[in-house]
Design an enzyme around this catalytic site. Sequence first.
Site, PDB file in Angstrom:
ATOM      1  N   ASP A  66       0.841  -1.196   0.000  1.00 56.09           N
ATOM      2  CA  ASP A  66       0.000   0.000   0.000  1.00 56.09           C
ATOM      3  C   ASP A  66       0.877   1.248   0.000  1.00 56.09           C
ATOM      4  O   ASP A  66       2.099   1.154   0.124  1.00 56.09           O
ATOM      5  CB  ASP A  66      -0.961  -0.002   1.208  1.00 56.09           C
ATOM      6  CG  ASP A  66      -0.293  -0.427   2.511  1.00 56.09           C
ATOM      7  OD1 ASP A  66       0.965  -0.417   2.582  1.00 56.09           O
ATOM      8  OD2 ASP A  66      -1.006  -0.750   3.473  1.00 56.09           O
ATOM      9  N   ASP A 135      -7.795  -2.059  14.195  1.00 57.51           N
ATOM     10  CA  ASP A 135      -9.192  -2.182  13.756  1.00 57.51           C
ATOM     11  C   ASP A 135      -9.387  -3.369  12.817  1.00 57.51           C
ATOM     12  O   ASP A 135     -10.423  -3.494  12.177  1.00 57.51           O
ATOM     13  CB  ASP A 135      -9.658  -0.880  13.085  1.00 57.51           C
ATOM     14  CG  ASP A 135      -8.869  -0.552  11.823  1.00 57.51           C
ATOM     15  OD1 ASP A 135      -7.970  -1.337  11.432  1.00 57.51           O
ATOM     16  OD2 ASP A 135      -9.152   0.491  11.201  1.00 57.51           O
ATOM     17  N   HIS A 137      -7.597  -4.069  10.100  1.00 60.25           N
ATOM     18  CA  HIS A 137      -7.259  -3.894   8.681  1.00 60.25           C
ATOM     19  C   HIS A 137      -6.019  -4.700   8.302  1.00 60.25           C
ATOM     20  O   HIS A 137      -5.159  -4.964   9.134  1.00 60.25           O
ATOM     21  CB  HIS A 137      -7.096  -2.404   8.308  1.00 60.25           C
ATOM     22  CG  HIS A 137      -5.892  -1.717   8.840  1.00 60.25           C
ATOM     23  ND1 HIS A 137      -5.923  -0.412   9.303  1.00 60.25           N
ATOM     24  CD2 HIS A 137      -4.599  -2.103   8.978  1.00 60.25           C
ATOM     25  CE1 HIS A 137      -4.710  -0.065   9.685  1.00 60.25           C
ATOM     26  NE2 HIS A 137      -3.890  -1.071   9.499  1.00 60.25           N
ATOM     27  N   GLU A 142      -9.650  -0.875   5.391  1.00 62.21           N
ATOM     28  CA  GLU A 142     -10.309  -0.562   6.653  1.00 62.21           C
ATOM     29  C   GLU A 142     -11.626  -1.340   6.760  1.00 62.21           C
ATOM     30  O   GLU A 142     -12.102  -1.903   5.771  1.00 62.21           O
ATOM     31  CB  GLU A 142     -10.570   0.951   6.723  1.00 62.21           C
ATOM     32  CG  GLU A 142      -9.301   1.810   6.705  1.00 62.21           C
ATOM     33  CD  GLU A 142      -8.509   1.767   8.026  1.00 62.21           C
ATOM     34  OE1 GLU A 142      -8.508   0.739   8.726  1.00 62.21           O
ATOM     35  OE2 GLU A 142      -7.851   2.790   8.336  1.00 62.21           O
TER      36      GLU A 142
HETATM   37  P1  PGA Z   1       1.995  -1.834  12.828  1.00 60.64           P
HETATM   38  O1  PGA Z   1       0.812  -1.618  11.810  1.00 60.64           O
HETATM   39  O2  PGA Z   1       2.767  -3.001  12.313  1.00 60.64           O
HETATM   40  O3  PGA Z   1       2.777  -0.572  12.797  1.00 60.64           O
HETATM   41  O4  PGA Z   1       1.359  -2.113  14.151  1.00 60.64           O
HETATM   42  C1  PGA Z   1       0.168  -2.730  11.244  1.00 60.64           C
HETATM   43  C2  PGA Z   1      -0.875  -2.262  10.272  1.00 60.64           C
HETATM   44  O5  PGA Z   1      -1.429  -1.173  10.449  1.00 60.64           O
HETATM   45  O6  PGA Z   1      -1.155  -3.005   9.318  1.00 60.64           O
END
Ligand code: PGA
Length: 259
Positions: A66, A135, A137, A142
């Site tokens: 992404d 959340d 995702h 999302e």
């Molecule tokens: P993080 O984020 O590895 O920084 O916890 C994971 C994500 O948002 O996919």
Amino acid sequence: MEIIVLPDADAVANAAAGIIQARVERGPAVLGLATGSTPLGTYRELIRRHREEGLSFADAQAFTLDEYLGLPADHPESYRSVIRREFTDSVDFADGAVRSIDGQAEDPEQEALRYDAEIAAAGGVDVQLLGIGTDGHIGFNEPMSSLASRTRIKTLTEQTRRDNARFFPSIDEVPHHVITQGLGTIREARHLLLLGLGEPKALAIAAAVEGPIAANCPASALQLHPHTTVLVDAAAASRLEHTEYYQYTHAQKPAWQRY
Ligand code: PGA
């Protein structure tokens, strides 16, 4: 789904690096790379194996998952920059073998279509590394993302913007929009490797692994995939109901059974 509960983040990084190494050593591999804090230990371990044990990525290709919309490619927090800084510049990928989304494309919708086509032209992703948001995702899909979605523009939730504000001088600088591989795109990878670290991820991991398949928890879409490995530390596993069974399964795993 294979769920492997490990004592800590180092053990998760080691196991993830082992799975990626095995695939890279089997022949030309297409890797799907994630950003965020979660995969950093895995990248450090892969870099160590490259430097100390001769693990080579010369025949591999990579695609990032992404990108923030509107950030210049050379912005330090663009995922194009982050993946190079944290991993790919420290190993031996060939020039041009690491592909990412152009967050400043003039036509972002066209850029999303182009990226899906580029992944397909490379033969698809062999191993896709994934973190998980608080959340639920994956990528930047999302809640309420279509389980069949393709690479496209998404709006970040305020929770995700707050979670990611630590990488920016202030939350006001966290972009609101992104281009992310869709859940349908991600599910086309041949092997999905979902990592979860720390207590803040425990509810999202439980929903993804043991909850219903629902757009409310985008990572639950992985339940539809025939080859998903979930690697979690004890804290991220703390809300799972069937941990004993996962540990029993792992302890009894026959030597011939692949990851
Ligand atoms: P993080 O984020 O590895 O920084 O916890 C994971 C994500 O948002 O996919």
